[in-house]
Motif scaffolding. Structure first.
Motif, PDB file in Angstrom:
ATOM      1  N   ILE A  32       0.832  -1.205   0.000  1.00  0.00           N
ATOM      2  CA  ILE A  32       0.000   0.000   0.000  1.00  0.00           C
ATOM      3  C   ILE A  32       0.864   1.250   0.000  1.00  0.00           C
ATOM      4  CG2 ILE A  32      -1.617   1.335   1.392  1.00  0.00           C
ATOM      5  CD1 ILE A  32      -2.758  -1.407   2.340  1.00  0.00           C
ATOM      6  N   LEU A  33       1.900   1.214   0.819  1.00  0.00           N
ATOM      7  CA  LEU A  33       2.782   2.380   0.891  1.00  0.00           C
ATOM      8  C   LEU A  33       3.485   2.623  -0.441  1.00  0.00           C
ATOM      9  CD1 LEU A  33       4.497   2.269   4.392  1.00  0.00           C
ATOM     10  CD2 LEU A  33       2.963   3.985   3.468  1.00  0.00           C
ATOM     11  N   THR A  34       3.876   1.547  -1.074  1.00  0.00           N
ATOM     12  CA  THR A  34       4.544   1.695  -2.367  1.00  0.00           C
ATOM     13  C   THR A  34       3.617   2.359  -3.382  1.00  0.00           C
ATOM     14  OG1 THR A  34       5.657  -0.383  -1.852  1.00  0.00           O
ATOM     15  CG2 THR A  34       5.898   0.470  -4.085  1.00  0.00           C
ATOM     16  N   LYS A  35       2.382   1.900  -3.396  1.00  0.00           N
ATOM     17  CA  LYS A  35       1.399   2.505  -4.301  1.00  0.00           C
ATOM     18  C   LYS A  35       1.181   3.969  -3.958  1.00  0.00           C
ATOM     19  CE  LYS A  35      -1.337  -1.603  -5.255  1.00  0.00           C
ATOM     20  NZ  LYS A  35      -2.532  -2.276  -4.722  1.00  0.00           N
ATOM     21  N   ALA A  36       1.062   4.231  -2.668  1.00  0.00           N
ATOM     22  CA  ALA A  36       0.832   5.602  -2.224  1.00  0.00           C
ATOM     23  C   ALA A  36       1.974   6.504  -2.681  1.00  0.00           C
ATOM     24  CB  ALA A  36       0.696   5.642  -0.703  1.00  0.00           C
ATOM     25  N   HIS A  37       3.145   5.941  -2.640  1.00  0.00           N
ATOM     26  CA  HIS A  37       4.315   6.708  -3.048  1.00  0.00           C
ATOM     27  C   HIS A  37       4.230   7.070  -4.521  1.00  0.00           C
ATOM     28  CE1 HIS A  37       8.582   7.776  -3.412  1.00  0.00           C
ATOM     29  NE2 HIS A  37       8.500   7.994  -2.110  1.00  0.00           N
ATOM     30  N   GLN A  38       3.761   6.115  -5.319  1.00  0.00           N
ATOM     31  CA  GLN A  38       3.624   6.372  -6.751  1.00  0.00           C
ATOM     32  C   GLN A  38       2.576   7.444  -7.028  1.00  0.00           C
ATOM     33  OE1 GLN A  38       2.730   2.410  -7.903  1.00  0.00           O
ATOM     34  NE2 GLN A  38       4.863   1.732  -7.901  1.00  0.00           N
ATOM     35  N   LYS A  39       1.557   7.475  -6.194  1.00  0.00           N
ATOM     36  CA  LYS A  39       0.495   8.472  -6.376  1.00  0.00           C
ATOM     37  C   LYS A  39       0.920   9.837  -5.840  1.00  0.00           C
ATOM     38  CE  LYS A  39      -2.962   5.576  -7.608  1.00  0.00           C
ATOM     39  NZ  LYS A  39      -3.880   5.680  -8.744  1.00  0.00           N
ATOM     40  N   GLU A  40       2.090   9.872  -5.242  1.00  0.00           N
ATOM     41  CA  GLU A  40       2.646  11.136  -4.752  1.00  0.00           C
ATOM     42  C   GLU A  40       1.753  11.841  -3.739  1.00  0.00           C
ATOM     43  OE1 GLU A  40       3.551  13.424  -8.181  1.00  0.00           O
ATOM     44  OE2 GLU A  40       5.282  12.198  -8.710  1.00  0.00           O
ATOM     45  N   ILE A  41       1.314  11.070  -2.762  1.00  0.00           N
ATOM     46  CA  ILE A  41       0.537  11.700  -1.698  1.00  0.00           C
ATOM     47  C   ILE A  41       1.293  11.675  -0.379  1.00  0.00           C
ATOM     48  CG2 ILE A  41      -1.699  11.150  -2.686  1.00  0.00           C
ATOM     49  CD1 ILE A  41      -1.792   8.841  -0.587  1.00  0.00           C
ATOM     50  N   VAL A  42       2.564  11.295  -0.434  1.00  0.00           N
ATOM     51  CA  VAL A  42       3.286  11.109   0.821  1.00  0.00           C
ATOM     52  C   VAL A  42       4.123  12.330   1.211  1.00  0.00           C
ATOM     53  CG1 VAL A  42       3.419   8.637   0.490  1.00  0.00           C
ATOM     54  CG2 VAL A  42       5.289  10.068  -0.305  1.00  0.00           C
ATOM     55  N   ALA A  43       4.328  13.248   0.263  1.00  0.00           N
ATOM     56  CA  ALA A  43       5.237  14.362   0.520  1.00  0.00           C
ATOM     57  C   ALA A  43       4.756  15.220   1.686  1.00  0.00           C
ATOM     58  CB  ALA A  43       5.382  15.211  -0.738  1.00  0.00           C
ATOM     59  N   GLY A  44       5.652  15.465   2.601  1.00  0.00           N
ATOM     60  CA  GLY A  44       5.357  16.381   3.687  1.00  0.00           C
ATOM     61  C   GLY A  44       4.516  15.796   4.795  1.00  0.00           C
ATOM     62  N   LYS A  45       4.137  14.517   4.661  1.00  0.00           N
ATOM     63  CA  LYS A  45       3.324  13.899   5.700  1.00  0.00           C
ATOM     64  C   LYS A  45       4.206  13.191   6.721  1.00  0.00           C
ATOM     65  CE  LYS A  45      -0.678  14.800   3.730  1.00  0.00           C
ATOM     66  NZ  LYS A  45      -0.194  15.397   2.475  1.00  0.00           N
ATOM     67  N   ASP A  46       3.688  13.151   7.928  1.00  0.00           N
ATOM     68  CA  ASP A  46       4.400  12.456   8.985  1.00  0.00           C
ATOM     69  C   ASP A  46       4.543  10.976   8.638  1.00  0.00           C
ATOM     70  OD1 ASP A  46       5.398  11.465  11.307  1.00  0.00           O
ATOM     71  OD2 ASP A  46       3.482  11.472  12.354  1.00  0.00           O
ATOM     72  N   PRO A  47       5.772  10.482   8.525  1.00  0.00           N
ATOM     73  CA  PRO A  47       5.984   9.100   8.095  1.00  0.00           C
ATOM     74  C   PRO A  47       5.333   8.076   9.023  1.00  0.00           C
ATOM     75  CG  PRO A  47       8.029  10.109   8.836  1.00  0.00           C
ATOM     76  CD  PRO A  47       7.027  11.189   8.714  1.00  0.00           C
ATOM     77  N   MET A  48       5.345   8.371  10.324  1.00  0.00           N
ATOM     78  CA  MET A  48       4.703   7.460  11.255  1.00  0.00           C
ATOM     79  C   MET A  48       3.205   7.376  10.977  1.00  0.00           C
ATOM     80  SD  MET A  48       6.429   5.687  13.288  1.00  0.00           S
ATOM     81  CE  MET A  48       6.712   5.397  15.024  1.00  0.00           C
ATOM     82  N   GLY A  49       2.603   8.516  10.680  1.00  0.00           N
ATOM     83  CA  GLY A  49       1.181   8.539  10.385  1.00  0.00           C
ATOM     84  C   GLY A  49       0.861   7.718   9.153  1.00  0.00           C
ATOM     85  N   LEU A  50       1.688   7.873   8.132  1.00  0.00           N
ATOM     86  CA  LEU A  50       1.475   7.132   6.896  1.00  0.00           C
ATOM     87  C   LEU A  50       1.628   5.633   7.118  1.00  0.00           C
ATOM     88  CD1 LEU A  50       3.236   9.358   4.256  1.00  0.00           C
ATOM     89  CD2 LEU A  50       0.938   8.415   4.083  1.00  0.00           C
ATOM     90  N   ALA A  51       2.698   5.281   7.806  1.00  0.00           N
ATOM     91  CA  ALA A  51       2.944   3.873   8.066  1.00  0.00           C
ATOM     92  C   ALA A  51       1.788   3.275   8.859  1.00  0.00           C
ATOM     93  CB  ALA A  51       4.261   3.708   8.826  1.00  0.00           C
ATOM     94  N   ALA A  52       1.342   4.004   9.845  1.00  0.00           N
ATOM     95  CA  ALA A  52       0.243   3.525  10.677  1.00  0.00           C
ATOM     96  C   ALA A  52      -1.033   3.365   9.851  1.00  0.00           C
ATOM     97  CB  ALA A  52       0.012   4.493  11.838  1.00  0.00           C
ATOM     98  N   ALA A  53      -1.319   4.357   9.011  1.00  0.00           N
ATOM     99  CA  ALA A  53      -2.526   4.299   8.188  1.00  0.00           C
ATOM    100  C   ALA A  53      -2.477   3.104   7.245  1.00  0.00           C
ATOM    101  CB  ALA A  53      -2.680   5.599   7.403  1.00  0.00           C
ATOM    102  N   ALA A  54      -1.319   2.895   6.645  1.00  0.00           N
ATOM    103  CA  ALA A  54      -1.176   1.763   5.732  1.00  0.00           C
ATOM    104  C   ALA A  54      -1.411   0.452   6.470  1.00  0.00           C
ATOM    105  CB  ALA A  54       0.214   1.774   5.101  1.00  0.00           C
ATOM    106  N   LEU A  55      -0.882   0.372   7.670  1.00  0.00           N
ATOM    107  CA  LEU A  55      -1.077  -0.834   8.467  1.00  0.00           C
ATOM    108  C   LEU A  55      -2.543  -1.026   8.826  1.00  0.00           C
ATOM    109  CD1 LEU A  55       1.873  -1.146  10.981  1.00  0.00           C
ATOM    110  CD2 LEU A  55       0.937  -2.937   9.552  1.00  0.00           C
ATOM    111  N   TYR A  56      -3.184   0.084   9.108  1.00  0.00           N
ATOM    112  CA  TYR A  56      -4.598  -0.010   9.468  1.00  0.00           C
ATOM    113  C   TYR A  56      -5.423  -0.492   8.276  1.00  0.00           C
ATOM    114  CZ  TYR A  56      -9.313   1.318  10.755  1.00  0.00           C
ATOM    115  OH  TYR A  56     -10.659   1.302  10.998  1.00  0.00           O
ATOM    116  N   VAL A  57      -5.159   0.101   7.117  1.00  0.00           N
ATOM    117  CA  VAL A  57      -5.863  -0.333   5.904  1.00  0.00           C
ATOM    118  C   VAL A  57      -5.617  -1.816   5.666  1.00  0.00           C
ATOM    119  CG1 VAL A  57      -5.971  -0.100   3.407  1.00  0.00           C
ATOM    120  CG2 VAL A  57      -5.789   1.942   4.827  1.00  0.00           C
ATOM    121  N   ALA A  58      -4.363  -2.205   5.737  1.00  0.00           N
ATOM    122  CA  ALA A  58      -4.005  -3.601   5.503  1.00  0.00           C
ATOM    123  C   ALA A  58      -4.713  -4.512   6.494  1.00  0.00           C
ATOM    124  CB  ALA A  58      -2.491  -3.774   5.606  1.00  0.00           C
ATOM    125  N   SER A  59      -4.725  -4.079   7.726  1.00  0.00           N
ATOM    126  CA  SER A  59      -5.331  -4.881   8.778  1.00  0.00           C
ATOM    127  C   SER A  59      -6.834  -5.045   8.549  1.00  0.00           C
ATOM    128  CB  SER A  59      -5.070  -4.212  10.132  1.00  0.00           C
ATOM    129  OG  SER A  59      -5.874  -4.776  11.132  1.00  0.00           O
TER     130      SER A  59
END
Length: 299
Positions: free
Chosen positions: A236-263
């Motif tokens: 999910i994170l890899t895809k998100a990176h391709q969509k370029e929505i990760v810039a400037g966001k808190d990495p912990m928040g992103l990682a957590a969100a991806a884990l939540y989605v996956a879960s």
DNA sequence: TAAGATAAGAGGGACAT
DNA sequence: ATGTCAGTCTTATCTTA
């Protein structure tokens, strides 16, 4: 625990020099390069996520975390040469100068005392953070540079030490947050962040952009989500990176969100709170990232 | 009870004055 | 140097399913 044979002549016994703490052979005069206690390999494991298979060795032969690089030979005070004859006047003068500089390398000045204290602090912090020794080395390097550049003037040793350690973590992509470092160093997150930025700015440090992927396993283990979910989160994170929505966001928040989605996708009922707590972020932050993630990936 | 929404506040970067 | 602005994260509180 203490070897009493000389590594050069094989005899001994070894004795400790009261002034320097060095060990020397009473038979042949050989001086150990290291303090004896530091010469034996010491194996231990680091980091909760490495699970113990990643072992590092401590007690480097010459470590820059040692304030004098481990070189602690002292020049004696008698004005005699090696064969015992007196020195000429000119040579005496030269030796005086040498002794002055020798003294300066013995933590006799504030520069070295400062470094020594800072290194001790950083070692303690690093221990609690369970980071590898290379990170401490890096932190020590940054701190030394900072002092040489006068960046530390008017700021506390503790603060700059903690900031250096955090900078080292960032630099080496070891996922430790400001909050983590602040907690073990007793420096407020605010002050730590400020000191860190000063270090980066004043010293033109080039820091890699924090990669949320590095944080995933950390959160995953704390929230006890399975390996499968973890891998899904990474996709999910890899895809998100391709969509370029990760810039400037808190990495912990992103990682957590991806884990939540996956879960959620995997159907193992982890709540937002579970994941948010494990990542030390708020549920709201997780939700915001989660929303963006869902939008971008059409889930 | 979990998830979503809203509002207020803090701190820092970018940019202009 | 100082101020403003947009954007981010956090905390607290309320509403919804």
């Amino acid at each position: 625990m203490r070897a009493d044979k000389c590594p050069r002549c094989g005899k001994g016994p070894l004795a400790e020099d009261a002034n320097t703490g060095e060990f020397y052979c009473t038979n042949c005069g050989y001086v150990m390069k290291e303090k004896l206690e530091e010469t034996r390999p010491e194996w231990r494991s680091f980091g909760e996520e490495q699970g113990g298979e990643n072992r590092a060795r401590t007690g480097m032969p010459t470590s820059i975390t040692s304030f004098d690089m481990g070189l602690s030979t002292v020049i004696g005070s008698s004005n005699r040469d090696a064969s015992g004859s007196s020195l000429s006047g000119a040579m005496k003068h030269t030796m005086d100068r040498v002794r002055v500089w020798d003294k300066r390398s013995q933590a006799a000045n504030s520069f070295d005392r400062n470094l020594r204290q800072a290194f001790n602090e950083m070692k303690m912090f690093a221990e609690k953070l369970a980071v590898r020794d290379e990170v401490i080395e890096r932190a020590a390097y940054i701190y030394r540079k900072a002092v040489e550049r006068g960046v530390t003037r008017g700021r506390s040793i503790i603060q700059i030490s903690a900031a250096s350690l955090y900078a080292a973590c960032r630099d080496m992509e070891v996922p430790r947050t400001l909050k983590d470092v602040a907690a073990v160093s007793n420096v407020s997150k605010k002050d730590l962040a400020r000191s860190y930025r000063i270090l980066v700015r004043e010293m033109d440090l080039q820091m890699p952009v924090p990669d949320p992927i590095k944080s995933v396993s950390r959160i995953a283990s704390r929230a006890t989500v399975g390996e499968k979910t973890k891998r899904r989160a990474l996709e999910i994170l890899t895809k998100a990176h391709q969509k370029e929505i990760v810039a400037g966001k808190d990495p912990m928040g992103l990682a957590a969100a991806a884990l939540y989605v996956a879960s959620t996708l995997e159907g193992n009922g982890k709540t937002q709170k579970d994941i948010a707590d494990a990542a030390s972020i708020t549920e709201v932050t997780l939700r915001n990232r989660y929303k963006g993630l869902r939008q971008a990936l059409g889930i």
